[in-house]
Design a protein around this motif. Structure first.
Motif, PDB file in Angstrom:
ATOM      1  N   LEU A  28       1.331   1.921  58.570  1.00  0.00           N
ATOM      2  CA  LEU A  28       2.458   1.769  57.654  1.00  0.00           C
ATOM      3  C   LEU A  28       3.667   2.391  58.334  1.00  0.00           C
ATOM      4  O   LEU A  28       3.558   3.445  58.938  1.00  0.00           O
ATOM      5  N   ALA A  50      -2.935   2.813  57.537  1.00  0.00           N
ATOM      6  CA  ALA A  50      -2.837   2.028  56.304  1.00  0.00           C
ATOM      7  C   ALA A  50      -3.515   2.734  55.133  1.00  0.00           C
ATOM      8  O   ALA A  50      -3.168   2.504  53.980  1.00  0.00           O
ATOM      9  N   GLN A  89       0.091   2.270  50.758  1.00  0.00           N
ATOM     10  CA  GLN A  89      -0.009   0.842  51.056  1.00  0.00           C
ATOM     11  C   GLN A  89       0.798  -0.019  50.081  1.00  0.00           C
ATOM     12  O   GLN A  89       1.524  -0.920  50.520  1.00  0.00           O
ATOM     13  N   PRO A  90       0.747   0.231  48.759  1.00  0.00           N
ATOM     14  CA  PRO A  90       1.533  -0.609  47.839  1.00  0.00           C
ATOM     15  C   PRO A  90       3.035  -0.569  48.109  1.00  0.00           C
ATOM     16  O   PRO A  90       3.723  -1.582  47.952  1.00  0.00           O
ATOM     17  N   SER A  92       4.424  -0.264  51.026  1.00  0.00           N
ATOM     18  CA  SER A  92       4.621  -1.092  52.207  1.00  0.00           C
ATOM     19  C   SER A  92       4.555  -2.575  51.846  1.00  0.00           C
ATOM     20  O   SER A  92       5.325  -3.379  52.357  1.00  0.00           O
ATOM     21  N   GLU A  93       3.643  -2.922  50.940  1.00  0.00           N
ATOM     22  CA  GLU A  93       3.507  -4.324  50.536  1.00  0.00           C
ATOM     23  C   GLU A  93       4.758  -4.813  49.810  1.00  0.00           C
ATOM     24  O   GLU A  93       5.149  -5.959  49.941  1.00  0.00           O
ATOM     25  N   LYS A  94       5.402  -3.939  49.036  1.00  0.00           N
ATOM     26  CA  LYS A  94       6.629  -4.313  48.324  1.00  0.00           C
ATOM     27  C   LYS A  94       7.759  -4.631  49.298  1.00  0.00           C
ATOM     28  O   LYS A  94       8.608  -5.473  49.025  1.00  0.00           O
ATOM     29  N   GLY A  96       7.412  -5.918  52.280  1.00  0.00           N
ATOM     30  CA  GLY A  96       7.133  -7.133  53.035  1.00  0.00           C
ATOM     31  C   GLY A  96       6.657  -6.798  54.439  1.00  0.00           C
ATOM     32  O   GLY A  96       6.878  -5.697  54.945  1.00  0.00           O
ATOM     33  N   ALA A  97       5.986  -7.750  55.070  1.00  0.00           N
ATOM     34  CA  ALA A  97       5.403  -7.546  56.393  1.00  0.00           C
ATOM     35  C   ALA A  97       6.467  -7.211  57.422  1.00  0.00           C
ATOM     36  O   ALA A  97       7.512  -7.840  57.487  1.00  0.00           O
TER      37      ALA A  97
END
Length: 148
Positions: A28, A50, A89-90, A92-94, A96-97
């Motif tokens: 991350l 991660a 992790q959540p 990071s997902e918000k 975007g990659a």
């Protein structure tokens, strides 16, 4: 032979390679800035696994600052990250990659009780000294009364 095939099938697939401009898939990425009153702080990057939690990020920042992790307050997108066990992790997902999670942190001062504990031995010595003075004075009075 069948057992070896089954073991290979149950094994985790190899990690995907990162594309150009992306961080490795198991990490991350954070764009971190220290909140400093009246001064512009320089941003720096932090990479964590991660599986990292808020406590891992706090520990990394505390190490950089040379303080206890309990004195670090982390904020992301205006929300304080208070749950130290929460996974990152959540966040990071918000984003975007390939995007870095923006984070601001504050280093709080140690509590006054810790600072007061250092002066406590001196304060404890004073009452004992005060208690000894009246005893000496009464001893002086008793010796003068016995001479009379």
């Amino acid at each position: 032979p069948i057992g070896a095939f089954r073991a290979m099938a149950e094994a985790q697939p190899p990690p995907k390679r990162a594309r150009d401009g992306e961080d490795s898939p198991g990490e991350l990425a954070f764009s971190v800035k220290k909140a400093v009153a009246g001064a512009a702080a320089e941003a720096f990057e932090v990479a964590l696994p991660a599986s990292a939690a808020v406590s891992d990020l706090a520990a990394r920042l505390a190490e950089r600052e040379g303080v206890d992790a309990a004195l670090i307050t982390i904020v992301s997108r205006g929300l304080p990250l208070k749950d130290l066990a929460a996974k990152l992790q959540p966040l990071s997902e918000k984003e975007g990659a390939g995007n870095k999670v923006p984070v601001v942190y504050i280093v709080r001062k140690p509590p006054a009780a810790a600072a007061g504990a250092a002066s406590a031995p001196a304060a404890a010595a004073t009452p004992a000294g005060v208690a000894a003075a009246p005893a000496a004075a009464s001893a002086g009075c008793s010796s003068s009364s016995s001479s009379s």
